[in-house]
Design an enzyme around this catalytic site. Structure first.
Site, PDB file in Angstrom:
ATOM      1  N   GLY A   1      -4.917  -2.215   5.167  1.00 23.63           N
ATOM      2  CA  GLY A   1      -4.225  -3.647   4.882  1.00 23.63           C
ATOM      3  C   GLY A   1      -4.620  -4.566   5.107  1.00 23.63           C
ATOM      4  O   GLY A   1      -4.855  -5.658   4.188  1.00 23.63           O
ATOM      5  N   ARG A   2      -5.323  -4.987   6.164  1.00 19.81           N
ATOM      6  CA  ARG A   2      -5.747  -6.487   6.433  1.00 19.81           C
ATOM      7  C   ARG A   2      -7.353  -6.516   5.995  1.00 19.81           C
ATOM      8  O   ARG A   2      -7.834  -7.645   5.849  1.00 19.81           O
ATOM      9  CB  ARG A   2      -5.839  -6.672   7.830  1.00 19.81           C
TER      10      ARG A   2
ATOM     11  N   GLU B   1      10.683  -4.374   4.662  1.00 25.00           N
ATOM     12  CA  GLU B   1      10.842  -5.819   4.306  1.00 25.00           C
ATOM     13  C   GLU B   1      10.513  -6.196   2.629  1.00 25.00           C
ATOM     14  O   GLU B   1      11.089  -6.594   1.806  1.00 25.00           O
ATOM     15  CB  GLU B   1       9.898  -6.672   5.029  1.00 25.00           C
TER      16      GLU B   1
ATOM     17  N   GLU C   1      -4.837  -7.251  14.980  1.00 26.12           N
ATOM     18  CA  GLU C   1      -4.497  -5.946  14.788  1.00 26.12           C
ATOM     19  C   GLU C   1      -5.562  -4.908  14.730  1.00 26.12           C
ATOM     20  O   GLU C   1      -5.357  -3.686  14.988  1.00 26.12           O
ATOM     21  CB  GLU C   1      -3.815  -5.873  13.234  1.00 26.12           C
TER      22      GLU C   1
ATOM     23  N   HIS D   1      -4.503 -34.026  17.731  1.00 23.86           N
ATOM     24  CA  HIS D   1      -3.337 -34.733  18.146  1.00 23.86           C
ATOM     25  C   HIS D   1      -2.341 -34.013  19.001  1.00 23.86           C
ATOM     26  O   HIS D   1      -1.005 -34.398  19.174  1.00 23.86           O
ATOM     27  CB  HIS D   1      -2.964 -35.673  17.128  1.00 23.86           C
TER      28      HIS D   1
ATOM     29  N   LYS E   1       1.027  -1.331  -0.015  1.00 21.97           N
ATOM     30  CA  LYS E   1       0.136  -0.070   0.045  1.00 21.97           C
ATOM     31  C   LYS E   1       1.111   1.248   0.071  1.00 21.97           C
ATOM     32  O   LYS E   1       0.665   2.185  -0.879  1.00 21.97           O
ATOM     33  CB  LYS E   1      -1.034   0.058   1.200  1.00 21.97           C
TER      34      LYS E   1
ATOM     35  N   LYS F   1       7.610  -0.356  12.430  1.00 18.12           N
ATOM     36  CA  LYS F   1       8.117  -0.365  10.960  1.00 18.12           C
ATOM     37  C   LYS F   1       9.351   0.828  11.209  1.00 18.12           C
ATOM     38  O   LYS F   1      10.283   0.786  10.168  1.00 18.12           O
ATOM     39  CB  LYS F   1       7.235   0.313  10.029  1.00 18.12           C
TER      40      LYS F   1
HETATM   41  C1  G6Q Z   1      -2.608  -4.025   7.889  1.00 14.05           C
HETATM   42  C2  G6Q Z   1      -1.287  -3.557   8.308  1.00 14.05           C
HETATM   43  C3  G6Q Z   1      -0.278  -3.997   8.075  1.00 14.05           C
HETATM   44  C4  G6Q Z   1       0.328  -3.653   6.478  1.00 14.05           C
HETATM   45  C5  G6Q Z   1       1.937  -4.119   6.314  1.00 14.05           C
HETATM   46  C6  G6Q Z   1       2.078  -3.864   4.999  1.00 14.05           C
HETATM   47  O1  G6Q Z   1      -3.780  -3.869   8.085  1.00 14.05           O
HETATM   48  O2  G6Q Z   1      -1.460  -2.073   8.019  1.00 14.05           O
HETATM   49  O3  G6Q Z   1      -0.177  -5.511   8.138  1.00 14.05           O
HETATM   50  O4  G6Q Z   1      -0.719  -4.342   5.556  1.00 14.05           O
HETATM   51  O5  G6Q Z   1       2.540  -3.369   7.111  1.00 14.05           O
HETATM   52  O6  G6Q Z   1       2.180  -2.508   4.515  1.00 14.05           O
HETATM   53  P1  G6Q Z   1       2.395  -2.016   2.957  1.00 14.05           P
HETATM   54  O7  G6Q Z   1       1.138  -2.691   2.212  1.00 14.05           O
HETATM   55  O8  G6Q Z   1       2.151  -0.504   3.264  1.00 14.05           O
HETATM   56  O9  G6Q Z   1       3.627  -2.490   2.711  1.00 14.05           O
END
Ligand code: G6Q
Length: 549
Positions: free
Chosen positions: A267-268, A212, A353, A384, A206, A512
């Site tokens: 994001g989620r 990462e 989250e 199990h 996003k 981050k």
């Molecule tokens: C989700 C969070 C988080 C995000 C990641 C990746 O709701 O905001 O999990 O999706 O940190 O972020 P980017 O899509 O900006 O790389």
């Protein structure tokens, strides 16, 4: 005391809890032959049986009153209507617009967002059909056979759970891979299995700044150039899904290979947006649209069904009942379906989250428990492993059990065995085993009285362990969409009742930036004394190990 804990419904629930906590579900079932019809509901073929919960008619009425008093219906309408309910980021949370198959206008700041949602869906359809149809090929004319999604968190978990779960619907000859971890092992191992000339990389971010993702993206691009000796071909093999198109362009992505989404998609909650591109490349656009339709069906159910028959609302209220009155610390997800093995990981992020918050919407500290710890495993593997604790441990673990009635892989009667485990476990967790029943069994096994006396306490099961059974015909894109949307709305309802903002994630944002300073220290390779003594000594010891032979 907060408004919530002082509210009449909360107080009544507290008083009611004191009366009810010793009741056993076994007795409740015995006393009421209507328990299943009262405490079950359906949407399409998805059945929620919540009768195996520690509730009576009165509990259910009081929980519904709690939802009414918290204005759940009003908040729900505000969410669907694009009101800026994400108050700490000053924006709406409009994932429901992404799957608004009715195409009714959804307004944000006076603009109907549906035309742009539909435009991106069209762009995705066009691109995916070209790739899947072999018209969009690699730089040397090879078919694209592998898609590597580089993203993390919301830009990884959603598409990942769907691609895993929908594997039987995938196109033969198209594989999808997910790289998220900055641990170089993740990318390295994936790259070992793909060829650059037939591989398409999706950089999903996003922000297009997440450390990462950007590191993995740069390393993948370096690998690609090294392997092909063709820097120009990067434009053909790398596409981006982002809200930050400028930075994507600087990376070398062509404008026509950028797939947009918007800041009102969290994001989620983003798998329904262009973040779903790996899903589309893997399954095809028609399947993706079926998933959107399934989610939209759940949206309509959530929006239009009275609270007492409303699946996400009921799941949310039961979760609150255990979280806040029984002090259950966690909630488990047991999917009796191998394709759903990543569901707990996705729901972990979605729930923890969203509702892992201590500050309420008025900026005050809450005086009650908020979001639970979410965890789980597929059935029957879970039986199990940790089911011992579920049956005889000291911690209450409310759980959702999910299963399709039909398997995609009917091997002999294996799926019936899986079903029988599902039914047997939820029943055993509810019923338990009394001393009399255990004694009779031990006698039948030939034990004498002395031995029975010794082992009996270990053979008793208290039961009264709550579960929701979620049963549906089969796991297809439509059902998958409905189930994921069901959990999104459950989490939302809980957030409303706890008076927290489920749509921000400052803890993740904090993470981050945390590593940046230390990264600087690691680069200098000098003795570190800038932090607390533990952190200093850990870094110094680690650097010694890392850089001495
Ligand atoms: C989700 C969070 C988080 C995000 C990641 C990746 O709701 O905001 O999990 O999706 O940190 O972020 P980017 O899509 O900006 O790389």
């Amino acid at each position: 005391m907060s408004d919530l804990t002082e509210s009449p419904a909360w107080r009544e629930l507290q008083a009611h809890f004191a009366e009810l906590k010793d009741l056993h579900m076994r007795d409740l079932f015995e006393q009421d032959a209507q328990r299943f019809s009262k405490f079950s509901t359906r949407m399409g073929d998805i059945l929620l049986d919540f009768s195996k919960n520690r509730i009576t008619d009165e509990t259910f009425d009081l929980l519904l009153k709690l939802a009414k008093d918290a204005d759940v219906e009003h908040w729900r309408d505000q969410m669907f209507d694009g009101e800026p309910i994400n108050i700490s980021e000053f924006r709406p949370a409009l994932h429901t617009a992404l799957r608004n198959r009715s195409n009714t206008p959804v307004m944000v700041d006076g603009e109907n967002v549906m035309p742009k949602v539909n435009r991106v869906l069209e762009q995705i359809r066009y691109f995916s059909e070209r790739v899947r149809g072999g018209h969009y090929r690699g730089y040397s004319g090879h078919l694209i056979t592998d898609v590597v999604n580089i993203g993390i968190g919301g830009s990884d978990l959603g598409p990942h759970v769907v691609c895993d779960a929908m594997k039987p619907y995938a196109q033969r000859g198209m594989e999808v891979h997910f790289v998220s971890n900055v641990d170089p092992t993740h990318l390295t191992e994936i790259l070992k299995g793909v060829k650059p000339e037939s591989c398409l990389f999706i950089i999903s971010s996003k922000s297009f700044t997440t450390q990462e993702t950007m590191m993995n993206a740069h390393s993948a691009r370096d690998w690609f150039i090294r392997e092909t000796g063709n820097k120009k071909a990067v434009a053909k093999h790398f596409v981006a899904v982002t809200t930050n198109q400028q930075v994507a362009a600087d990376f070398g992505i062509l404008p026509e290979n950028m797939f947009e989404f918007w800041d009102w998609v969290g994001g989620r909650y983003s798998l329904w947006s262009a973040i779903g591109l790996p899903i589309v490349l893997y399954l095809g656009m028609d399947r993706f649209e079926e998933m959107l339709e399934g989610a939209h069906e759940m949206d309509l159910h959530f929006r239009n069904t009275p609270l007492e028959k409303n699946i996400p609302v009921i799941l949310a209220l039961l979760g609150i009942w255990y979280n806040n009155f029984f002090d259950a610390q966690s909630h488990a997800i047991m999917a009796y379906n191998q394709y759903l093995r990543r569901l707990p990981a996705h729901l972990q992020q979605l729930d923890m989250e969203s509702n892992g918050k201590t500050i309420n919407r008025n900026g005050e500290r809450v005086d009650y428990l908020t979001g639970p710890i979410i965890w789980g495993e597929t059935g029957s593997n879970c039986q199990h492993a940790f089911f011992q604790l579920m049956h005889q441990g000291t911690k209450p673990v409310p759980a959702d059990f999910l299963i399709p009635a039909k398997s995609k892989n009917p091997l002999g009667n294996q799926h019936c065995v899986l079903l029988s485990n599902f039914f047997a476990q939820t029943r055993a967790l509810m019923m338990g085993k009394t001393a009399e029943e255990a004694t009779a069994e031990l006698k039948a096994d030939g034990m004498d009285d002395e031995q029975i006396k010794e082992v009996l306490p270990h053979k008793i099961f208290e039961g009264n362990k709550p579960t929701n059974s979620i049963l549906f015909e089969k796991l297809n894109p439509r059902t998958m969409g409905s189930l994921l949307a069901m959990y999104e709305h459950k989490v939302f309802v809980q957030g409303v009742i706890w008076n927290i903002n489920s749509f921000d994630q400052w803890g993740v944002e904090y993470g981050k930036v945390l590593a940046d300073d230390i990264m600087h220290e690691l680069k200098t390779r000098e003795h570190v004394d800038a932090y607390d003594v533990s952190t200093n000594e850990l870094i110094n010891y680690c650097m010694k190990l890392k850089f001495t032979d």
